[in-house]
Scaffold this active site. Structure first.
Site, mmCIF file in Angstrom:
data_model
loop_
_atom_site.group_PDB
_atom_site.id
_atom_site.type_symbol
_atom_site.label_atom_id
_atom_site.label_comp_id
_atom_site.label_asym_id
_atom_site.label_seq_id
_atom_site.Cartn_x
_atom_site.Cartn_y
_atom_site.Cartn_z
ATOM 1 N N HIS A 70 0.796 -1.012 -0.013
ATOM 2 C CA HIS A 70 0.055 -0.065 -0.199
ATOM 3 C C HIS A 70 0.840 1.414 0.114
ATOM 4 C CE1 HIS A 70 -3.318 -2.859 2.010
ATOM 5 N NE2 HIS A 70 -3.512 -2.467 0.778
ATOM 6 N N GLU A 88 1.438 -5.169 10.887
ATOM 7 C CA GLU A 88 0.807 -3.822 11.128
ATOM 8 C C GLU A 88 1.632 -3.157 12.298
ATOM 9 O OE1 GLU A 88 -1.221 -2.492 9.254
ATOM 10 O OE2 GLU A 88 -2.215 -4.069 8.124
#
Length: 350
Positions: free
Chosen positions: A70, A230
């Site tokens: 991303h 994450e």
């Protein structure tokens, strides 16, 4: 000519070169460091690192580390870029083969999560679906898969791990957490849990089925120990407080150098483990999602709470509290809106 100048066409570092070449189709370029380490820039944003023959690989492993799948999740990109700069400057010695990838250069240059489609829904062969035909992100996902296949084949016999590094688009009640892809009859090795704690990751989410994210591809088809990790909150390039990412920086450098794992220390001495109990999908025009747009990851809901419904079905929390992660109703029909999870237990260091 210095290694950086040779590999990155006189740009100051790997990241600057990747951004400047975001729309370019670059040929492979190779360079040997003074200590004999081979660095191959396979394509824009892809580096294949090979220690010299005969150098000890104490952990008997090969590592795949990716970031920037991303494009707006910049902190892990900056961490990986810094490690590459250190290696090229001779600040430490590489002990194990490594494949390093900046996933989506075009989205990185645009400062966006993606350009056409979410690349982290294009792996495990999903890039070949008709709706993605001709899209650059589908071609990039296919290429990254092929690079991983070649790397795994070149290093058969070594323990293969893949860490796909991300930051979240919304706040989280648990700042750093990892997702372990589902593979039938596989459980998380203790040494991988200890690595996550070393990286200051305190939460692990066990996936419930095979998916189309990058880590699921390497886990399923290459039998790697793979994790989506994450590491905090999305920020633009240059706006990250990299002190908050020292854990993953130190842990990866240690692995690249082949050093033994340090003793686990408080407060990062146990890993809370969650399991998925329900996957929320956008069912179509009648889909109604009853979670606020600003809710944080790991927000807990009490038994009986209705999470979503349409004209034919609904989902409500069962007999024990459940938390939500990745809530995002702005996805196409059929794609994931979020996951409902429940605490399963904890891992304590050996």
């Amino acid at each position: 000519m210095s290694a950086s100048n040779h590999l990155f066409d006189f740009h100051p570092d790997w990241l600057a070169h990747t951004l400047a070449s975001a729309s370019s189709d670059l040929p492979e370029t190779k360079h040997q460091l003074p200590d004999g380490t081979q660095v191959s820039r396979k394509a824009n944003g892809v580096l294949w690192l090979t220690p010299p023959a005969g150098r000890e690989n104490p952990n008997q492993e090969a590592l795949i580390v990716s970031a920037g799948v991303h494009g707006n999740e910049t902190a892990p990109i900056e961490v990986l870029n810094g490690l590459v700069s250190e290696l090229l400057a001779g600040q430490w010695t590489l002990a194990c083969p490594a494949l390093l990838m900046l996933g989506n250069p075009a989205a990185m240059a645009a400062g966006e999560r993606f350009v056409d489609v979410n690349m982290n829904r294009l792996f495990n062969g999903a890039h070949s679906r008709p709706e993605y035909k001709g899209l650059p992100e589908a071609a990039r996902a296919r290429f990254l898969e092929e690079m991983c296949r070649q790397f795994a084949m070149a290093h058969q016999g070594l323990a293969l791990s893949h860490y796909d590094l991300h930051t979240a688009i919304r706040p989280s009640k648990r700042e750093r957490f990892a997702l372990y892809p589902f593979v039938e009859s596989r459980s998380v090795p203790a040494e991988q849990c200890e690595f996550l704690l070393e990286a200051e990751v305190e939460t692990l989410l066990l996936q419930h089925r095979e998916s189309t994210v990058f880590s699921s591809f390497t886990a399923t088809l290459l039998e790697a120990e793979s994790f989506t990790v994450e590491l905090g909150k999305v920020e633009p390039f240059g706006k990250n407080d990299l002190r908050r990412f020292r854990g993953i920086d130190r842990a990866l450098r240690r692995r690249f150098c082949g050093q033994p794992a340090p003793a686990v220390q408080a407060p990062f001495d146990h890993l809370t483990v969650f399991e998925v109990v329900h996957e929320i999908l956008n069912t179509g025009p009648a889909f109604r999602f009853h979670v606020p747009d600003d809710v944080a990851n790991f927000t807990e809901y009490q038994p009986g709470t209705v999470i979503w419904e349409d004209d034919e079905a609904r989902y409500q929390v069962g007999t024990a509290p459940e938390a939500i992660v990745f809530p995002n109703p702005a996805v196409p029909v059929g794609q994931r809106v979020g996951l409902m999870i429940r605490a399963k237990g904890s891992f304590g260091a050996r």
